[in-house]
Design an enzyme around this catalytic site. Structure first.
Site, short mmCIF file in Angstrom:
data_model
loop_
_atom_site.label_atom_id
_atom_site.label_comp_id
_atom_site.label_asym_id
_atom_site.label_seq_id
_atom_site.Cartn_x
_atom_site.Cartn_y
_atom_site.Cartn_z
N ILE A 153 86.47 121.26 -0.83
CA ILE A 153 87.72 122.00 -0.96
C ILE A 153 88.75 121.33 -0.07
CG2 ILE A 153 87.07 123.73 0.78
CD1 ILE A 153 88.66 125.76 -1.03
N GLU B 87 95.96 119.50 5.64
CA GLU B 87 96.83 118.34 5.45
C GLU B 87 97.17 117.73 6.80
OE1 GLU B 87 99.06 120.14 1.47
OE2 GLU B 87 100.25 119.46 3.18
N GLY C 46 99.86 117.50 8.24
CA GLY C 46 100.84 118.32 8.95
C GLY C 46 100.61 119.80 8.83
N PHE D 39 90.48 115.57 6.76
CA PHE D 39 89.33 116.30 7.32
C PHE D 39 88.55 117.04 6.24
CE2 PHE D 39 92.46 117.01 11.07
CZ PHE D 39 92.29 115.71 11.50
N PRO E 130 86.19 135.28 4.80
CA PRO E 130 85.16 136.00 5.55
C PRO E 130 83.76 135.44 5.35
CG PRO E 130 86.73 137.56 4.67
CD PRO E 130 87.10 136.23 4.09
N GLU F 234 83.00 132.36 4.51
CA GLU F 234 82.97 131.07 5.19
C GLU F 234 82.74 131.25 6.69
OE1 GLU F 234 85.97 127.31 6.19
OE2 GLU F 234 86.45 128.68 4.56
N LEU G 169 70.67 121.00 32.18
CA LEU G 169 69.27 121.10 32.60
C LEU G 169 68.49 119.83 32.26
CD1 LEU G 169 68.44 124.79 31.62
CD2 LEU G 169 68.90 123.89 33.91
N GLY H 65 69.72 116.94 32.69
CA GLY H 65 70.16 115.91 33.63
C GLY H 65 70.65 114.67 32.92
N GLY I 113 87.22 126.05 9.90
CA GLY I 113 87.07 127.43 9.45
C GLY I 113 88.06 128.38 10.10
#
Length: 382
Positions: free
Chosen positions: A126, A130, A132, A159, A243, A245, A340, A342, A366
């Site tokens: 989908i 855009e 912008g 994207f 919703p 999604e 944890l 490291g 989303g």
């Protein structure tokens, strides 16, 4: 650690066994190569379709199972998380895009697209965002001019998940430049249409095996038969579908949280420092205790949302709560878990490192965390 709360029944666990075997055989051995390639293989999609892992809620007459139960969708997310696989864009396809066609498509459109979408022969995407216009859907500039029996589509998108592989693209376009949100429509662009081009497969911080593309439309002639739903109703359709999604993203977040908690538990039990496992240090125990508690709360919350989704009772604000809170928690859990590990946690050969990179997008796509809070605040009369 107490068992996580479950809403699954026997048939769901039977399905999990199928999904788990598929991920172990068809996904895990190849995912490292897909990360280098920037996309998964098309063959994976066909195998997923053959196994029944796509589009469960599509009616049987179009090749689906006709089962509208989001618990199955949640299991796929969990099994992908278990093998650390970010590449297969099954959730985008099954949870987000195909429901538009099932709900809005004409009989001819359903016959034309749904069987292939169920079988994995056709892959969907989908195209909303855009260069912008991201969160502001009313700011889109892609235009579709009515020419009688077709529209002429011009604009660009970015994207776009599944953008390289997709055969069926739902494009959000402005059909009336003067009508605000009432001038937005959904058009289906198909692979091979003249003027439809794919740009780069975008290089990303994480999700490296998930193809994410730029798409461009230069005088693409889209037949009127490819208008999805009614002209000018696109914005409303998007709001109606968001919703689900956002609950889908929350399911992915909780699955990732639980996976990260499990691999971290294994690590702190084995890794030694100062002569004993690091899990024996109070700081580690306290950190793990907090993460386990938050994981339990998140699972309970998302289970509730899925039950309400199955009952067609998820409102926009609840979905927004689930989306922002679980994804922000996912960021926190992965960050504290990596600490944890490291120095080893910073090495890409360790799953926690890849999980850290893959997690960052969750609070952005989303609808960003800020957008979710804005929606919730407005629902409270603010």
């Amino acid at each position: 650690m107490p068992d996580q709360p479950s809403i699954y029944e026997t048939e769901h666990e039977d399905f999990r066994a199928t999904a788990r075997a598929f991920m172990d055989k068809e996904v895990a051995p190849y995912h490292e190569q897909w990360e280098k390639d920037g996309q998964v293989s098309r063959e994976l999609w066909r195998k997923a379709g053959d196994t029944g892992l796509l589009c469960f809620d599509v009616p049987e007459e179009y090749g689906g199972l006709g089962v509208k139960d989001f618990r199955y969708n949640m299991i796929v997310a969990e099994e992908l998380a278990r093998v650390g696989a970010n590449g297969p864009g099954f959730a985008v396809h099954t949870d987000i895009i195909v429901p538009y066609i099932t709900a809005l498509g004409t009989e001819e459109q359903k016959q034309r697209w749904l069987p292939g979408l169920v079988s994995g022969e056709l892959i969907s995407s989908i195209a909303m965002t855009e260069p912008g216009a991201g969160s502001d859907l009313q700011g889109i500039r892609t235009t579709a001019v009515d020419k009688g029996d077709h529209y002429v589509l011009n604009g660009s998108k970015t994207f776009i998940s599944n953008g390289i592989l997709s055969d069926v693209v739902i494009v959000v376009a402005r059909t009336d430049p003067d009508a605000g949100h009432q001038g937005i429509s959904l058009l289906v662009v198909e692979r091979g249409m003249a003027g439809f081009e794919r740009g780069r497969n975008l290089e990303k911080l994480g999700l490296k095996a998930q193809d994410t593309a730029e798409l461009s439309f230069d005088d693409v002639h889209v037949p009127k038969e490819n208008l999805l739903g009614e002209e000018g109703q696109g914005f409303i359709y998007l709001m109606q579908n968001l919703p689900q999604e956002r609950v889908s993203i929350a399911c992915i977040a909780v699955a990732a949280i639980e996976h990260v908690l499990n691999i971290t538990l294994d690590y702190v039990k084995e890794r030694e420092a100062f002569g004993r496992p690091i899990g024996k240090f109070q700081n580690t125990r306290f950190t793990i205790a907090e993460l386990a508690t938050e994981a339990y709360v998140a699972r309970t919350f998302v289970n509730h949302c899925v039950e309400k989704l199955n009952a067609d009772d998820v409102d926009t604000s609840l979905a927004s709560m689930a989306k922002w809170w679980t994804t922000e928690l996912q960021k926190k859990v992965v960050d504290e878990a990596l600490q944890l590990f490291g120095g080893y946690g910073y090495m890409t050969e360790y799953p926690i490192s890849r999980a850290y990179a893959d997690t960052r997008i969750q609070t952005i796509y989303g609808g960003t965390t800020e957008i979710q809070k804005e929606i919730i605040g407005r629902s409270l009369g603010l």
